[in-house]
Enzyme design. Sequence first.
Site, PDB file in Angstrom:
ATOM      1  N   ARG A   1      -2.234  -4.248 -11.447  1.00  0.00           N
ATOM      2  CA  ARG A   1      -2.302  -5.672 -11.095  1.00  0.00           C
ATOM      3  C   ARG A   1      -3.469  -6.374 -11.786  1.00  0.00           C
ATOM      4  NH1 ARG A   1       2.725  -5.163  -9.456  1.00  0.00           N
ATOM      5  NH2 ARG A   1       2.990  -4.249  -7.380  1.00  0.00           N
TER       6      ARG A   1
ATOM      7  N   HIS B   1      13.174  -1.348  -3.937  1.00  0.00           N
ATOM      8  CA  HIS B   1      12.882  -2.769  -4.131  1.00  0.00           C
ATOM      9  C   HIS B   1      14.167  -3.595  -4.065  1.00  0.00           C
ATOM     10  CE1 HIS B   1       9.232  -0.976  -5.908  1.00  0.00           C
ATOM     11  NE2 HIS B   1       8.642  -2.092  -5.537  1.00  0.00           N
TER      12      HIS B   1
ATOM     13  N   ASP C   1      -2.296  -3.001  -5.439  1.00  0.00           N
ATOM     14  CA  ASP C   1      -1.610  -1.843  -6.017  1.00  0.00           C
ATOM     15  C   ASP C   1      -2.190  -1.617  -7.409  1.00  0.00           C
ATOM     16  OD1 ASP C   1       0.223  -1.464  -3.885  1.00  0.00           O
ATOM     17  OD2 ASP C   1       1.487  -3.058  -4.661  1.00  0.00           O
TER      18      ASP C   1
ATOM     19  N   ASP D   1       5.456   0.490   3.432  1.00  0.00           N
ATOM     20  CA  ASP D   1       5.635  -0.167   2.145  1.00  0.00           C
ATOM     21  C   ASP D   1       5.937  -1.636   2.448  1.00  0.00           C
ATOM     22  OD1 ASP D   1       5.836  -0.514  -0.565  1.00  0.00           O
ATOM     23  OD2 ASP D   1       7.385   0.995  -0.864  1.00  0.00           O
TER      24      ASP D   1
ATOM     25  N   ARG E   1       4.884   6.976 -12.821  1.00  0.00           N
ATOM     26  CA  ARG E   1       3.957   6.710 -11.715  1.00  0.00           C
ATOM     27  C   ARG E   1       3.657   7.992 -10.944  1.00  0.00           C
ATOM     28  NH1 ARG E   1       6.749   2.257  -8.185  1.00  0.00           N
ATOM     29  NH2 ARG E   1       4.755   2.437  -7.054  1.00  0.00           N
TER      30      ARG E   1
ATOM     31  N   LYS F   1       1.346   7.751  -1.223  1.00  0.00           N
ATOM     32  CA  LYS F   1       2.669   7.169  -0.994  1.00  0.00           C
ATOM     33  C   LYS F   1       3.723   7.913  -1.805  1.00  0.00           C
ATOM     34  CE  LYS F   1       1.812   3.611  -4.510  1.00  0.00           C
ATOM     35  NZ  LYS F   1       1.574   2.179  -4.760  1.00  0.00           N
ATOM     36  N   HIS F   2       5.052   7.777  -1.504  1.00  0.00           N
ATOM     37  CA  HIS F   2       5.683   7.042  -0.424  1.00  0.00           C
ATOM     38  C   HIS F   2       6.442   8.051   0.413  1.00  0.00           C
ATOM     39  CE1 HIS F   2       5.624   4.565  -4.121  1.00  0.00           C
ATOM     40  NE2 HIS F   2       5.545   3.488  -3.366  1.00  0.00           N
TER      41      HIS F   2
END
Length: 610
Positions: A170, A294, A162, A364, A251, A281-282
């Site tokens: 990351r 999450h 990601d 996801d 984002r 996404k998403h």
Amino acid sequence: MTSAGTSRRRLPYIALALSASLLLSSCGSDGDPGQGGADEPEVSAEEAAAAAEQERLEQVEAAQEAALSAPSEEHRERAAEIVEEYSTEELAGAVLVGEFAGTDATQMAGMIQELNLAGSIIMGGNVPRNDLGVDTTALAAELETLAGGSADREVPAMIGVDQEGGLVTRVGAPLTEWPAPMAYGAAQPAQDENDDDDQADSQEASQDDAELTRSGHRFLAAELAELGFTASFAPNGDVTVGASDPTIGSRSFGSAAEDVSELALNSIRGLAEGGLSGAIKHFPGHGSVTEDSHQTLPVQSASLEELRSRDWVPFEQAAEAGVPMVMMGHIEVPALEEGMPSSLSAAAYSELRDLGHDGVVVTDALNMGAIVQGYGGDQAAVMALQAGADLLLMPADVRGAHAGIVAAVESGEIERSRLVEAAERVSALALWQADLAAGELAAGPGAELPEELQPEPADADSTEDADSTENPDAAEYETATEAAAALSRSAITLVSGQCEANLAEEGIVIVGGNEQDRARLTAAAQAQGITVGTGAVVNLIGESSAAGGDIAVALDRPEVLTGADAPTQIALYGRTQESFQALAEVLAGEEAPGQLPVAVGEQEVGYSSC
């Protein structure tokens, strides 16, 4: 794969021959160019040559776009041949992407080989670090170990990450740091349809921003590909609703669906040009729900009409243009199927297919709260596959998910044909990405077009870069750092206050933010000749709203400025060194050229004090 690559490169020749034939037939009667028919105007040789050149360039562009958009028919046919030989156990592995703990990839590589897994994802805890940041040498070795898990098969392992930029990064420095994706939206100018001059200027600026978006993602992908990554689960096609959106925020590219559509498509094309497969996404849209998947299962209460006019616009346009992957989110949409996460809902997958997407649909992460709280990890993988998913990302237990899929096929719970279909799509994607990265296609890193399709130099003494002949739309940005700096400078937005005012004439005092934020602004300010430690108070605001100071600076999402009482308010959209350099320039009196991509208080999308 050489023969396949050669035959693919012949396709533009065929198209060019056809277009040339059509052009000749239109230039005169009885095949005699220059002799117009009774009802046709005469076409000069110069006009015919210009038309032929234009047609040729259009063929180049079409071939490049096709190469970047998705696997070719040849990739799909070869994938079908490979998958036809798979056992049920191999089929089950071919649709799973696992995860592992730590930075030792040996066991994960062994599992890729043993179970024929589609691949593995790298999370933050998998990235080795040293005193300077990411240990790129160790990371490259780790990814090489993972790739070795598929060394004895034709379909290479997917090594995903990601990497969006901004808060979701990351792999950080020494790789280029990028502002939040919303920075691209801030650099997207608003259009005034009532002013022809303004509209022309806006369209030109929009083209520049599209190039910046594409270039930025190309550079981002190239750095990842050099380390050994093959996929980035980005960009976000989510249309944010602003402050009530707790998860996506900066984002997202913004809250205007059409702008998000354009930027998302340019982003995923840029990733492909850098050698990576991307995933928009998403779906069915995470930017307009008020809970975080999450932790729990968000419920999308909008009607299908509302979703089709807002949240689904970027996904529909991406599907029409062709993209390699779309990620299915964990969101309940009662208008589609009540009580079921979209990632496990056949209705949601059907809706996405009806929009026109025929590539891979990846879930996801299946270890997220929205799934594990209500469904067993192994059963969730089976349900997602049964509903229409092709690639199952990060099941809570990859071995358990594998066993569950095998058992479901053997019992008849899942039709073997459904598993074969998914494995074929995933395998075709992997074959396409490998060819793309190797320069075997009409576009992508290192791709060289046939001589007949390359643009002619302006004259015999032309000294244009070689890259300009390989790609007629070669980026004007020569380095990733240059592109990141251009993005930061073009995005910074004055939300409140006087434009081009010297705000730091008496110096600045920096508060808020974290230690790195303050250190970076200090360095940028001093480089700009601004005294630090006395003067106007600059309040750096992160994800939480905070009042106080003379100058409030939103580092990530701009909506936090709604709660600020500073007379001057600035949206930065990032915490990179280049972002703070742009901020220092504005504090010293430079113009802030960006425009709001999302409403902030009473200020609407497209607003700027400059």
